[in-house]
Design an enzyme around this catalytic site. Structure first.
Site, PDB file in Angstrom:
ATOM      1  CD  GLU A 268      -4.888   3.284   1.174  1.00 29.88           C
ATOM      2  OE1 GLU A 268      -4.275   3.094   2.242  1.00 29.88           O
ATOM      3  OE2 GLU A 268      -6.097   3.063   1.045  1.00 29.88           O
ATOM      4  CG  HIS A 289      -1.547 -14.337 -24.507  1.00 25.88           C
ATOM      5  ND1 HIS A 289      -1.158 -14.835 -25.742  1.00 25.88           N
ATOM      6  CD2 HIS A 289      -0.758 -14.954 -23.587  1.00 25.88           C
ATOM      7  CE1 HIS A 289      -0.200 -15.739 -25.554  1.00 25.88           C
ATOM      8  NE2 HIS A 289       0.069 -15.820 -24.266  1.00 25.88           N
ATOM      9  CE  LYS A 403     -12.973   5.190   4.031  1.00 27.21           C
ATOM     10  NZ  LYS A 403     -12.010   5.026   5.113  1.00 27.21           N
TER      11      LYS A 403
HETATM   12  O1  PA5 Z   1      -3.477   1.741   5.017  1.00 24.01           O
HETATM   13  C1  PA5 Z   1      -4.499   2.087   5.576  1.00 24.01           C
HETATM   14  O2  PA5 Z   1      -4.484   2.723   6.659  1.00 24.01           O
HETATM   15  C2  PA5 Z   1      -5.859   1.748   4.992  1.00 24.01           C
HETATM   16  O3  PA5 Z   1      -5.736   1.074   3.802  1.00 24.01           O
HETATM   17  C3  PA5 Z   1      -6.667   0.896   5.963  1.00 24.01           C
HETATM   18  O4  PA5 Z   1      -5.956  -0.265   6.254  1.00 24.01           O
HETATM   19  C4  PA5 Z   1      -8.042   0.526   5.403  1.00 24.01           C
HETATM   20  O5  PA5 Z   1      -8.727   1.658   5.001  1.00 24.01           O
HETATM   21  C5  PA5 Z   1      -8.863  -0.218   6.454  1.00 24.01           C
HETATM   22  O6  PA5 Z   1      -8.988   0.540   7.622  1.00 24.01           O
HETATM   23  P1  PA5 Z   1      -9.691  -0.028   8.917  1.00 24.01           P
HETATM   24  O7  PA5 Z   1      -8.911  -1.167   9.435  1.00 24.01           O
HETATM   25  O8  PA5 Z   1      -9.721   1.119   9.898  1.00 24.01           O
HETATM   26  O9  PA5 Z   1     -11.088  -0.490   8.533  1.00 24.01           O
END
Ligand code: PA5
Length: 412
Positions: A268, A289, A403
């Site tokens: 990310e 493997h 989303k």
């Molecule tokens: O690093 C990030 O910001 C994301 O991976 C969030 O942690 C993830 O999308 C979950 O978000 P939220 O806690 O708002 O549901």
């Protein structure tokens, strides 16, 4: 004795010194560019003085419940899950929810909880994410059918952004609200209540974990040749030479969840603007493997990082059995830890000689201190690495695309 991390490099790209001054400059200069997301840089600031409160809540929970269900996804559960899987829960059993939309899995979770005395920690930064939001509803109902309002207030903790609907719900229901620290993105929350409360509930030592983070923080602040900068420099030097896939590998199956935390952190943070090192992981020796053939002889775009441990904490020698004539007498009396280390040594040698540059990050043993050090090291490396690539390592705009289309289908 503290289990300090050691980093070494094998094969191409072993000289990391060239990029270290740039790593220093980028790390020290982050404040000017990204001031609102750097609450993680100081572990104590990340914890926001909540360590005692977390310990107190975990103690209370352990008196009344045997199982903690953690509702959260992505950065809101991966750090704690990585530590608890690596160490094994010694206190409450922890069940993970809010991370799938599979009805089958959610049904299984409910079945798993049946007959147990439950506490729940809901972690949702914005409280808009579908998985934790929908699971919280189902699990709330499940618990309300078993506990009255007073019991619910003892058993449920909500963590989200201050002022969010989740915060209001906590006030309306009299549930403890432990705020998601403002200036930190989800995947950098390892030392906040998001990571600390589930780890403490599992009976693990959050003081040692925090100390591991703090000691690595001091190394990163004081030394240019710290493990975080050396790792960031190594992988970026190799990326510039066409190595654009990194495999995190470990010979410890209990590190799989930690590898998934690493994958989310780097995936990310770096995969944007048409750039990024693709983060993959393997658990050896099983995956030798399956994917081993590709790593040894496939496209030469790979680098590999081994998370290694010298003493895995178990003693288990191979028994002698000459009568069986099974062909394995050369293992007589050898401990599995020795055999596993030999397999790792041989794999690194073969992969490096086959054109896959390798790094090894090694801890003496698996403990909270080593895991805290590793987490801080990786977060610092990721922040620097993303900047070396020329991307913003703290946003994740690309996650919104699917989303938008999903919410349209679901009629949000
Ligand atoms: O690093 C990030 O910001 C994301 O991976 C969030 O942690 C993830 O999308 C979950 O978000 P939220 O806690 O708002 O549901």
């Amino acid at each position: 004795m503290k289990s300090r991390l050691k980093i070494e490099f094998f094969g191409q790209g072993a000289d990391t010194a060239r990029l270290l001054p740039e790593c220093r400059r980028l790390f020290d200069g982050m404040g000017r560019k990204y001031e609102n997301v750097l609450g993680w840089v100081d572990c104590r600031q990340a914890a926001q003085g909540q360590v005692q409160r977390v310990l107190e809540k975990a103690r209370q929970w352990r008196d009344i419940a045997d199982t903690l269900v953690v509702v959260g996804v992505g950065g809101s559960n991966q750090a704690a899950r990585g530590v608890i899987d690596a160490m094994g829960a010694r206190g409450m059993n922890v069940v993970w929810a809010g991370n799938t939309l599979s009805a089958y899995e959610l049904r299984r979770t409910l079945e798993q909880l049946e007959g147990h005395s439950i506490a729940m920690h809901v972690i949702a930064k914005n409280f808009e994410t579908l998985e934790p939001g929908s699971h919280y509803r189902v699990l709330r109902r499940f618990m309300e059918e078993r506990y009255d309002e007073r019991e619910m207030a003892r058993r449920v903790v909500l963590t989200g952004t201050e002022g969010s609907r989740l915060h209001e719900m906590a006030k309306e229901r009299g549930h403890l609200f432990l705020p998601f620290p403002g200036p930190i993105g989800g995947r950098y929350t390892a030392f906040t209540v998001v990571g600390l409360l589930p780890i403490a509930a599992a009976g693990l030592d959050i003081d040692a974990y925090m100390q591991g983070g703090l000691d690595m923080q001091a190394q990163v602040a004081q030394r240019e040749d710290n493990p975080a900068f050396r790792y960031a420099a190594w992988r970026n030097g190799l990326y510039a030479e066409g190595k654009n896939i990194e495999m995190l590998a470990s010979f410890e199956p209990r590190f799989e969840r930690m590898a998934r935390w690493w994958r989310q952190l780097f995936g990310e943070s770096e995969g944007k603007d048409g750039k990024g090192i693709f983060p993959a992981y393997s658990i050896y020796s099983e995956d030798l493997h399956s994917i081993g053939q590709y790593v040894q002889e496939g496209e030469r775009r790979l680098m590999e990082t081994f998370i290694s441990v010298r003493d895995d904490g178990a003693v288990l020698p191979v028994p002698a059995d000459a009568a069986a004539r099974d062909g394995f007498d050369y293992l007589d009396g050898r401990d599995f830890t020795f055999i596993n280390c030999a397999a790792e040594e041989a794999t690194i040698r073969a992969h490096a000689e086959g054109g896959v540059p390798c790094a090894r990050i090694e801890a003496e043993r698996v403990d909270e201190y080593a895991l805290g050090s590793l987490y801080y090291m990786m977060m610092a490396a990721c922040a620097v690495s993303g900047q070396l690539l020329g991307v913003n390592p703290f946003d994740q705009e690309g996650v919104e695309a699917y989303k938008r289309s999903m919410f349209a289908i679901l009629g949000k």
